[in-house]
Enzyme design. Structure first.
Site, short mmCIF file in Angstrom:
data_model
loop_
_atom_site.label_atom_id
_atom_site.label_comp_id
_atom_site.label_asym_id
_atom_site.label_seq_id
_atom_site.Cartn_x
_atom_site.Cartn_y
_atom_site.Cartn_z
N GLY A 14 -24.50 22.95 77.80
CA GLY A 14 -24.48 21.71 77.05
C GLY A 14 -24.10 20.46 77.82
O GLY A 14 -23.64 19.49 77.24
N THR A 15 -24.37 20.43 79.15
CA THR A 15 -24.04 19.19 79.88
C THR A 15 -24.95 18.05 79.46
O THR A 15 -24.53 16.88 79.45
CB THR A 15 -24.11 19.39 81.41
N ASN A 16 -26.18 18.35 79.10
CA ASN A 16 -27.06 17.27 78.61
C ASN A 16 -26.61 16.78 77.24
O ASN A 16 -26.69 15.58 76.94
CB ASN A 16 -28.52 17.75 78.57
N MET A 93 -33.55 26.97 74.99
CA MET A 93 -34.37 27.90 75.78
C MET A 93 -35.38 28.70 74.96
O MET A 93 -35.92 29.68 75.45
CB MET A 93 -33.46 28.86 76.55
N ILE A 95 -38.98 28.74 72.79
CA ILE A 95 -40.21 27.96 72.55
C ILE A 95 -40.55 28.08 71.06
O ILE A 95 -40.81 29.18 70.57
CB ILE A 95 -41.37 28.49 73.43
N LEU A 96 -40.52 26.96 70.35
CA LEU A 96 -40.83 26.97 68.91
C LEU A 96 -42.32 26.74 68.72
O LEU A 96 -42.97 26.08 69.54
CB LEU A 96 -40.02 25.88 68.21
N ASN A 110 -37.88 16.87 74.89
CA ASN A 110 -37.26 17.90 75.72
C ASN A 110 -36.97 17.33 77.10
O ASN A 110 -37.73 16.50 77.60
CB ASN A 110 -38.25 19.08 75.86
N HIS A 112 -36.81 18.55 80.95
CA HIS A 112 -37.20 19.67 81.81
C HIS A 112 -36.75 19.35 83.24
O HIS A 112 -36.99 18.24 83.73
CB HIS A 112 -38.72 19.88 81.76
C1 GAR Z 1 -30.86 21.83 82.20
O1 GAR Z 1 -31.10 21.74 83.57
C2 GAR Z 1 -32.15 21.64 81.42
O2 GAR Z 1 -33.01 20.70 81.98
C3 GAR Z 1 -32.74 23.02 81.52
O3 GAR Z 1 -31.65 23.90 81.42
C4 GAR Z 1 -30.45 23.24 81.81
C5 GAR Z 1 -29.50 23.27 80.64
O4 GAR Z 1 -28.25 22.75 81.01
N1 GAR Z 1 -33.73 23.22 80.50
C6 GAR Z 1 -34.79 23.99 80.67
O5 GAR Z 1 -35.02 24.62 81.68
C7 GAR Z 1 -35.73 24.01 79.49
N2 GAR Z 1 -37.02 24.47 79.89
P1 GAR Z 1 -27.21 22.21 79.90
O6 GAR Z 1 -27.06 23.29 78.83
O7 GAR Z 1 -25.95 22.05 80.70
O8 GAR Z 1 -27.72 20.91 79.35
#
Ligand code: GAR
Length: 210
Positions: A14-16, A93, A95-96, A110, A112
């Site tokens: 969940g850093t994003n 993670m 795909i809906l 999203n 990526h």
């Molecule tokens: C992030 O790097 C995000 O871009 C990637 O997973 C990580 C999640 O980190 N997402 C994907 O690969 C989706 N296809 P987070 O949980 O710390 O945000």
């Protein structure tokens, strides 16, 4: 402008999500307000981040559903119940399918961790993306924010930011640099642009009016 309700979908650290929470606190999400965080995993640390910020959480566990169609219908119903104006995949993670994508067309985005159309599509998620980039030997990678369609990572691109690949990078160091220099910046920015109605989609391509 009326407040826009943002539902954030998560599966992991969940850093994003944290970058979005922090941006909202700084007043950088425009009319956007994070009203709900929904996790596909019960033990996702992202849920703690949401709780610490006083945001309502829900879990919808993929394994509790027989297939992706029934999972997607359940997700759509939660998002409708939450009256989400914008749905953000932040490290989500799963795909809906079109059950969700049609109901929230051009309202789901999203992030990526690569420059689409490189290193994207089914199987390219999390660290796998960076492993593939290093194996190919690219000198530049980055992140992309795009609208979500039923085809994985194929929807209209909203923002991209390039990040240098350095000698000796591991998937982990490259992931961290791309998060810090790209993802945590362009995701909140794209959310702000959406909430302030600055993004249009014309012929499958986005036009940003700012
Ligand atoms: C992030 O790097 C995000 O871009 C990637 O997973 C990580 C999640 O980190 N997402 C994907 O690969 C989706 N296809 P987070 O949980 O710390 O945000």
């Amino acid at each position: 402008m009326l407040n826009k309700k943002i539902a954030v979908l998560v599966s992991g650290g969940g850093t994003n999500l944290q970058a979005l929470i922090d941006a909202e606190k700084r007043g950088e999400l425009g009319s956007g307000k994070i009203t709900c965080v929904i996790s596909s995993k019960a033990d996702a640390y992202a849920l703690e981040r949401a709780k610490n910020a006083g945001i309502k959480t829900k879990t919808l566990i993929r394994k509790d559903f027989a297939d992706i169609a029934s999972y997607s219908v359940a997700m759509r119903d939660i998002l409708l119940e939450e009256e989400a104006d914008l749905v953000v995949y932040a490290g989500f993670m799963t795909i809906l399918d079109e059950n969700v994508c049609d109901a929230f067309k051009n309202k789901m985005i999203n992030v990526h961790p690569a420059l689409i159309p490189s290193f994207c599509g089914k199987g390219f998620y999390g660290l796998h993306v960076h492993e593939a980039a290093l194996q190919k030997g690219v000198k530049v990678s980055g992140a992309t924010v795009h609208f979500v369609t039923a085809e994985c990572d194929a929807g209209p691109i909203i923002l991209q930011k390039a990040v240098e690949v350095k000698e000796g990078d591991t998937p982990e160091t490259l992931q961290r640099r791309i998060m810090e220099q790209a993802e945590w910046k362009i995701l909140p920015l794209a959310v702000r642009l959406f909430c302030d109605e600055k993004i249009k989609v014309e012929n499958g391509v986005t036009v940003i009016t700012e």
